[in-house]
Design a protein around this motif. Structure first.
Motif, mmCIF file in Angstrom:
data_model
loop_
_atom_site.group_PDB
_atom_site.id
_atom_site.type_symbol
_atom_site.label_atom_id
_atom_site.label_comp_id
_atom_site.label_asym_id
_atom_site.label_seq_id
_atom_site.Cartn_x
_atom_site.Cartn_y
_atom_site.Cartn_z
ATOM 1 N N VAL A 14 44.862 61.452 13.890
ATOM 2 C CA VAL A 14 42.864 61.870 13.433
ATOM 3 C C VAL A 14 42.543 61.528 15.040
ATOM 4 O O VAL A 14 42.593 61.084 16.226
ATOM 5 C CB VAL A 14 42.102 60.133 13.238
ATOM 6 C CG1 VAL A 14 40.367 60.922 12.769
ATOM 7 C CG2 VAL A 14 41.845 60.376 11.510
ATOM 8 N N THR A 15 41.985 62.728 15.792
ATOM 9 C CA THR A 15 41.049 63.006 16.470
ATOM 10 C C THR A 15 39.986 62.969 17.497
ATOM 11 O O THR A 15 39.429 63.633 16.688
ATOM 12 C CB THR A 15 42.224 64.100 17.968
ATOM 13 O OG1 THR A 15 43.518 63.975 17.961
ATOM 14 C CG2 THR A 15 41.629 64.413 18.851
ATOM 15 N N ASN A 16 39.780 61.636 17.741
ATOM 16 C CA ASN A 16 37.708 61.798 18.174
ATOM 17 C C ASN A 16 37.550 61.773 19.260
ATOM 18 O O ASN A 16 38.107 60.941 20.815
ATOM 19 C CB ASN A 16 37.159 60.273 17.507
ATOM 20 C CG ASN A 16 37.423 59.785 16.339
ATOM 21 O OD1 ASN A 16 38.705 58.528 16.068
ATOM 22 N ND2 ASN A 16 37.197 60.738 15.400
ATOM 23 N N SER A 17 36.960 62.835 20.083
ATOM 24 C CA SER A 17 36.186 63.289 21.420
ATOM 25 C C SER A 17 34.915 63.642 21.236
ATOM 26 O O SER A 17 34.088 63.444 20.192
ATOM 27 C CB SER A 17 37.056 64.008 22.075
ATOM 28 O OG SER A 17 36.530 65.554 21.272
ATOM 29 N N LYS A 18 34.270 63.768 22.689
ATOM 30 C CA LYS A 18 33.111 64.035 22.886
ATOM 31 C C LYS A 18 32.697 65.173 22.292
ATOM 32 O O LYS A 18 31.724 65.927 21.959
ATOM 33 C CB LYS A 18 32.530 63.316 24.270
ATOM 34 C CG LYS A 18 33.251 64.519 25.664
ATOM 35 C CD LYS A 18 32.455 64.258 26.542
ATOM 36 C CE LYS A 18 33.316 64.906 27.590
ATOM 37 N NZ LYS A 18 32.589 64.389 29.251
ATOM 38 N N ASP A 19 33.619 66.613 22.493
ATOM 39 C CA ASP A 19 32.446 67.671 21.710
ATOM 40 C C ASP A 19 32.998 67.507 20.297
ATOM 41 O O ASP A 19 32.034 67.709 19.288
ATOM 42 C CB ASP A 19 34.302 68.422 21.603
ATOM 43 C CG ASP A 19 33.746 70.030 21.873
ATOM 44 O OD1 ASP A 19 31.817 70.627 21.940
ATOM 45 O OD2 ASP A 19 34.977 71.098 22.731
ATOM 46 N N ARG A 20 34.402 67.767 19.660
ATOM 47 C CA ARG A 20 34.358 67.793 18.132
ATOM 48 C C ARG A 20 35.823 67.015 17.461
ATOM 49 O O ARG A 20 36.951 66.897 18.329
ATOM 50 C CB ARG A 20 34.411 69.377 17.440
ATOM 51 C CG ARG A 20 35.815 69.800 18.477
ATOM 52 C CD ARG A 20 35.870 71.088 17.293
ATOM 53 N NE ARG A 20 35.044 72.367 17.781
ATOM 54 C CZ ARG A 20 34.603 73.972 17.729
ATOM 55 N NH1 ARG A 20 35.484 74.281 16.509
ATOM 56 N NH2 ARG A 20 33.399 74.080 17.922
ATOM 57 N N SER A 21 35.860 66.185 16.648
ATOM 58 C CA SER A 21 37.092 65.840 15.883
ATOM 59 C C SER A 21 38.296 65.903 14.933
ATOM 60 O O SER A 21 37.104 67.211 14.151
ATOM 61 C CB SER A 21 37.079 64.178 15.262
ATOM 62 O OG SER A 21 35.433 63.921 16.586
ATOM 63 N N GLY A 22 39.163 66.075 15.027
ATOM 64 C CA GLY A 22 39.953 66.637 13.775
ATOM 65 C C GLY A 22 40.814 65.384 12.998
ATOM 66 O O GLY A 22 40.642 64.566 13.259
ATOM 67 N N PHE A 23 41.604 66.011 12.315
ATOM 68 C CA PHE A 23 42.787 65.288 11.228
ATOM 69 C C PHE A 23 43.612 66.125 11.133
ATOM 70 O O PHE A 23 43.624 67.238 10.321
ATOM 71 C CB PHE A 23 41.921 64.515 10.023
ATOM 72 C CG PHE A 23 40.737 65.182 8.847
ATOM 73 C CD1 PHE A 23 42.205 65.406 7.784
ATOM 74 C CD2 PHE A 23 40.578 65.404 8.901
ATOM 75 C CE1 PHE A 23 41.681 66.681 7.318
ATOM 76 C CE2 PHE A 23 39.384 66.592 7.951
ATOM 77 C CZ PHE A 23 40.032 66.375 7.421
#
Length: 375
Positions: free
Chosen positions: A32-41
């Motif tokens: 899981v990637t959380n960032s200030k633009d968009r996140s994905g899994f």
């Protein structure tokens, strides 16, 4: 999963339900990637050719793209953390000749991907930015998305009789992001705080001023990160020159230099990183005073950081989850790079008996401006 750490996976259309045991037993890896633009899994399942996941559930549409919603919850020391609430966008299957070694990979994005499916043409006569953003986000309340919209510092509203009006001619996500970029704001959808709930944030790039436990390196028994490195980009900072016309005669040019410093993300070091580049804004003289002020402010808010850091940690040794869009302290890296940093993104890598995180940090300035960090 680990002592004191428990994983909950919820899957289903509209309102997800806890995944059945056969699905959890086949699950081999979660990213899981959380960032200030968009996140994905990304979910990886290891299955055999007679697995019910392949023979029954997959043909029945259990993990179909777009219609399947996934919620991932990590409970650490009794406290649940929703690290992802998103939609499946891609499905890959890699069969293997070895028994039980076939891989099924499910990829998805956060709920903002639903806002990027349908192009719209919507006029917004005499509506300020905040009203347009609330209007665009209103249909997604059915998904549990609560909008948090910060009004622009310098509002601009066109007179529909003399100046026309704004018209959306793209998807909702593309339109909201274009409006955010124009005034120096950011837009993202963050899962939580409860399962099935998310927050759609439209506002300045400001991190929560609540430091997390420090990342410690080269401190013997107190070391809690596996790797950590820093870099200083001497070309990151820029001064932009704006030329506007005086609001009375519209003939006398006024030159305004704008430094690359954001009031919402001040430097966290006492030795500033000086700008190395100089550029000129184009078409700024054609803007009205209010539009020019909004353009200048947008440049100030979209500042870039010269100091960046990358690393990885083990959650069990760190004794907590590192969260994106917050502050974190660094110690043990030396006088130049110790101190507070903004956490730009965090990637969760979860396997059976293992939970690690990769992270990226940023700040302006060298040498810490605080005498201590939260440990």
């Amino acid at each position: 999963m680990l002592k004191g750490i428990y994983l909950t996976l919820m899957i289903g259309p509209a309102v997800p339900v806890p995944a059945p045991q056969i699905v959890m037993d086949s699950l081999s890896n979660i990213q899981v990637t959380n960032s200030k633009d968009r996140s994905g899994f990304q979910l990886t399942f290891t299955v055999g050719k007679n697995s019910p996941l392949l023979t029954t559930m997959l043909p029945a549409g259990y993990l179909d793209p777009i219609t399947t919603r996934v919620i991932i919850i990590v409970t650490l020391n009794g406290m649940p953390h929703v690290i992802m609430d998103g939609i499946v966008t891609n499905q890959e299957f890699s069969p293997s000749s070895e028994s039980g070694k076939s891989n099924l990979t499910i990829t998805g994005e956060d709920l903002s991907v639903v806002m990027d499916l349908i192009e719209k043409v919507i006029p917004y006569p005499a509506m300020p930015v905040i009203a347009r953003i609330y209007t665009a986000l209103a249909p997604y309340a059915a998904l549990g998305i609560t909008p948090v919209v910060i009004p622009p510092i310098i509002p601009v509203t066109k007179n529909p009789v003399t100046e026309g009006w704004e018209t959306q001619k793209m998807t909702d996500r593309a339109y909201i992001k274009s409006e955010a970029s124009r005034i120096g704001y950011i837009f993202f959808v963050q899962p939580g705080p409860l399962p099935g709930q998310s927050i759609a944030y439209f506002g300045p790039d400001a991190n929560l001023p609540m430091p997390q436990p420090a990342l410690s390196i080269n401190m013997d028994a107190h070391t809690n990160v596996e790797s950590l490195s820093f870099s200083l980009n001497g070309l990151a900072k820029t001064i932009r020159i704006y030329t506007i016309l005086d609001p009375v005669t519209r003939k006398i040019p006024i030159v305004i230099p704008a430094p690359n410093i954001s009031p919402f993300k001040p430097p966290l070091g006492i030795k500033p990183n000086l700008p190395a580049k100089l550029e000129y804004a184009t078409q700024s003289a054609q803007l009205s005073p209010a539009e020019a002020a909004q353009d200048i402010l947008g440049f100030l808010l979209n500042n870039s950081s010269a100091v960046s850091g990358n690393g990885s940690l083990d959650v069990m040794r760190y004794k907590g989850l590192l969260r994106a869009r917050m502050l974190v302290g660094v110690r043990g890296a030396g006088i130049t790079y110790d101190g507070l940093y903004y956490v730009d993104s965090v990637t969760h890598n979860i396997k059976q008996g293992e939970y690690k995180q990769n992270f990226t940090l940023s700040r302006d300035g060298l040498i810490s401006n605080t005498p201590f960090v939260n440990v």
